[in-house]
Scaffold this motif. Structure first.
Motif, mmCIF file in Angstrom:
data_model
loop_
_atom_site.group_PDB
_atom_site.id
_atom_site.type_symbol
_atom_site.label_atom_id
_atom_site.label_comp_id
_atom_site.label_asym_id
_atom_site.label_seq_id
_atom_site.Cartn_x
_atom_site.Cartn_y
_atom_site.Cartn_z
ATOM 1 N N GLU A 48 0.765 -1.297 0.230
ATOM 2 C CA GLU A 48 0.163 -0.056 0.087
ATOM 3 C C GLU A 48 0.954 1.311 -0.012
ATOM 4 O O GLU A 48 0.439 2.336 -0.743
ATOM 5 N N VAL A 49 1.938 1.159 0.683
ATOM 6 C CA VAL A 49 2.779 2.536 0.919
ATOM 7 C C VAL A 49 3.741 2.506 -0.268
ATOM 8 O O VAL A 49 4.087 3.613 -0.599
ATOM 9 N N GLY A 50 4.489 1.468 -0.736
ATOM 10 C CA GLY A 50 5.459 1.412 -1.466
ATOM 11 C C GLY A 50 4.586 1.591 -2.820
ATOM 12 O O GLY A 50 5.510 2.028 -4.013
ATOM 13 N N GLY A 51 3.703 1.112 -3.364
ATOM 14 C CA GLY A 51 3.081 0.985 -4.609
ATOM 15 C C GLY A 51 3.768 0.674 -5.639
ATOM 16 O O GLY A 51 4.496 -0.594 -5.460
ATOM 17 N N THR A 52 4.081 1.334 -6.663
ATOM 18 C CA THR A 52 4.803 0.693 -7.892
ATOM 19 C C THR A 52 6.305 0.473 -7.563
ATOM 20 O O THR A 52 7.124 0.122 -8.449
ATOM 21 N N GLU A 163 7.937 11.528 -1.847
ATOM 22 C CA GLU A 163 6.550 12.335 -1.800
ATOM 23 C C GLU A 163 5.392 11.289 -2.368
ATOM 24 O O GLU A 163 4.419 11.385 -1.543
ATOM 25 N N GLN A 164 5.988 10.421 -3.110
ATOM 26 C CA GLN A 164 5.126 9.351 -3.302
ATOM 27 C C GLN A 164 4.436 8.407 -2.348
ATOM 28 O O GLN A 164 3.411 7.913 -2.151
ATOM 29 N N ASN A 168 0.959 7.702 -0.781
ATOM 30 C CA ASN A 168 0.532 6.532 -0.442
ATOM 31 C C ASN A 168 -0.117 6.471 1.201
ATOM 32 O O ASN A 168 -1.105 5.925 1.684
ATOM 33 N N ALA A 169 0.806 6.612 1.947
ATOM 34 C CA ALA A 169 0.635 6.358 3.584
ATOM 35 C C ALA A 169 -0.452 7.210 3.962
ATOM 36 O O ALA A 169 -1.141 6.409 4.786
ATOM 37 N N GLU A 170 -0.580 8.246 3.548
ATOM 38 C CA GLU A 170 -1.600 9.183 4.117
ATOM 39 C C GLU A 170 -3.096 8.463 3.630
ATOM 40 O O GLU A 170 -3.939 8.598 4.470
ATOM 41 N N THR A 171 -2.940 8.049 2.336
ATOM 42 C CA THR A 171 -4.105 7.427 1.913
ATOM 43 C C THR A 171 -4.784 6.258 2.661
ATOM 44 O O THR A 171 -5.811 6.115 3.104
#
Length: 309
Positions: A48-52, A163-164, A168-171
């Motif tokens: 979730e936090v790391g994404g792509t 920033e990404q 992601n973390a806030e979401t």
């Protein structure tokens, strides 16, 4: 000396060099970070936090008991090849704890429980040598802390994409905050006198403290602790005396333990049902209604409320 520890010693020097090279390369971007995790709930946060920007490899799949898990040679290779490692800590990983702690000397290896105030942790005196209960994910607020810890580690390793990771973390934390409120509301549907959760092992203590339920388990905090006839009799008598109508089995523990308790209660004239299967130390299979942390929590709460309200 175990084979796993010996392997770690042998690869130590070259891994340090490789780790420093990876950090230099990471600062300028590049391929996704190779992350290894232990339990599925941690894998879920990292994704979730790391994404792509991450490729996550989990060592322990659905139905696997982390308390009893032994690292295979394949696991050792995955740990060796990882750029970053996340694990639960608080002796959750039992037999793997020594290996994971040694990894901290060679590459970014993070216990996701490390930033939780020890004053709010439950005692783990029967958890196989741990001072604290490691099942922190059952209080969603503790899992928010774990998310923040993972976010901090990813930014430390890969500041280029800070920033990404922050977005992601806030979401994800917003979703967890909503989940925490949802769980509280659902538990209130159970009559106060019926808010008693009886499970196969004492994994739900944080859940009980956070959401106002009395929790009892046949086994201790760690499934490595054996239960005996006295434990079965004690829990049986509790069910009879308190007229408990439902108990719960767990996906990573054989059902025979709770079946013995139910049979004992029946002999004393009290009928107890299995209220359903809960996910305690692992998530559900991919495609199930418990294949993410959030869905696992929802499955558990819905199962508990539907059986007890």
């Amino acid at each position: 000396m175990t084979i796993g520890v010996l392997v770690l010693i042998i690869i130590s020097a070259c891994s340090r060099v490789d780790g420093e090279m990876n950090r230099v390369e990471r600062a300028s971007g590049g391929s996704p970070i190779q992350v290894v995790t232990t339990i599925g709930m941690i894998s879920d946060i990292v994704q979730e936090v790391g994404g792509t920007e991450v490729v996550v490899t989990g060592l322990m799949g659905p139905g696997v008991d982390p308390h009893l898990y032994k690292a295979s040679q394949g696991d050792m290779k995955r740990l060796e090849d990882a750029e970053v490692i996340f694990y639960g800590g608080l002796h959750l990983e039992g037999k793997m704890t020594e290996i994971l702690e040694k990894m901290e000397n060679k590459k970014l290896t993070v216990a996701v429980s490390k930033d939780i105030d020890r004053a709010v942790l439950r005692s783990g005196k029967d958890a196989g040598g741990s001072q604290y209960d490691p099942h922190i994910w059952f209080d969603v607020k503790h899992w928010i802390s774990a998310t923040e810890t993972i976010y901090d580690a990813l930014v430390q390793y890969d500041p280029t994409n800070a920033e990404q990771y922050k977005k992601n973390a806030e979401t994800y934390i917003n979703k967890l905050t909503e989940l925490d409120a949802e769980v509280k509301d659902r538990i209130l549907e159970i009559p106060e006198n019926d808010r008693i959760l009886v499970t196969a092992h004492d994994a739900f203590g944080y859940f009980g403290e956070a959401y106002g339920m009395k929790v009892m388990g046949l086994q201790g905090i760690s499934t490595a602790s054996e239960y005996g006839s006295k434990d079965v009799s004690k829990l049986r008598d509790f069910l009879v005396e308190n007229k408990i109508k439902a108990v719960f089995v767990e996906s990573s523990i054989p059902t025979k333990s709770m079946e013995a308790v139910i049979a004992g209660a029946k002999e004393k004239g009290h009928s107890v049902n299995i209220g359903g299967e809960l996910y305690s130390d692992s998530m559900g299979e991919p495609g199930s209604d418990a294949d993410t942390y959030i869905e696992m929590v929802r499955h558990n709460v819905n199962t508990i409320v539907d059986a007890l309200k």
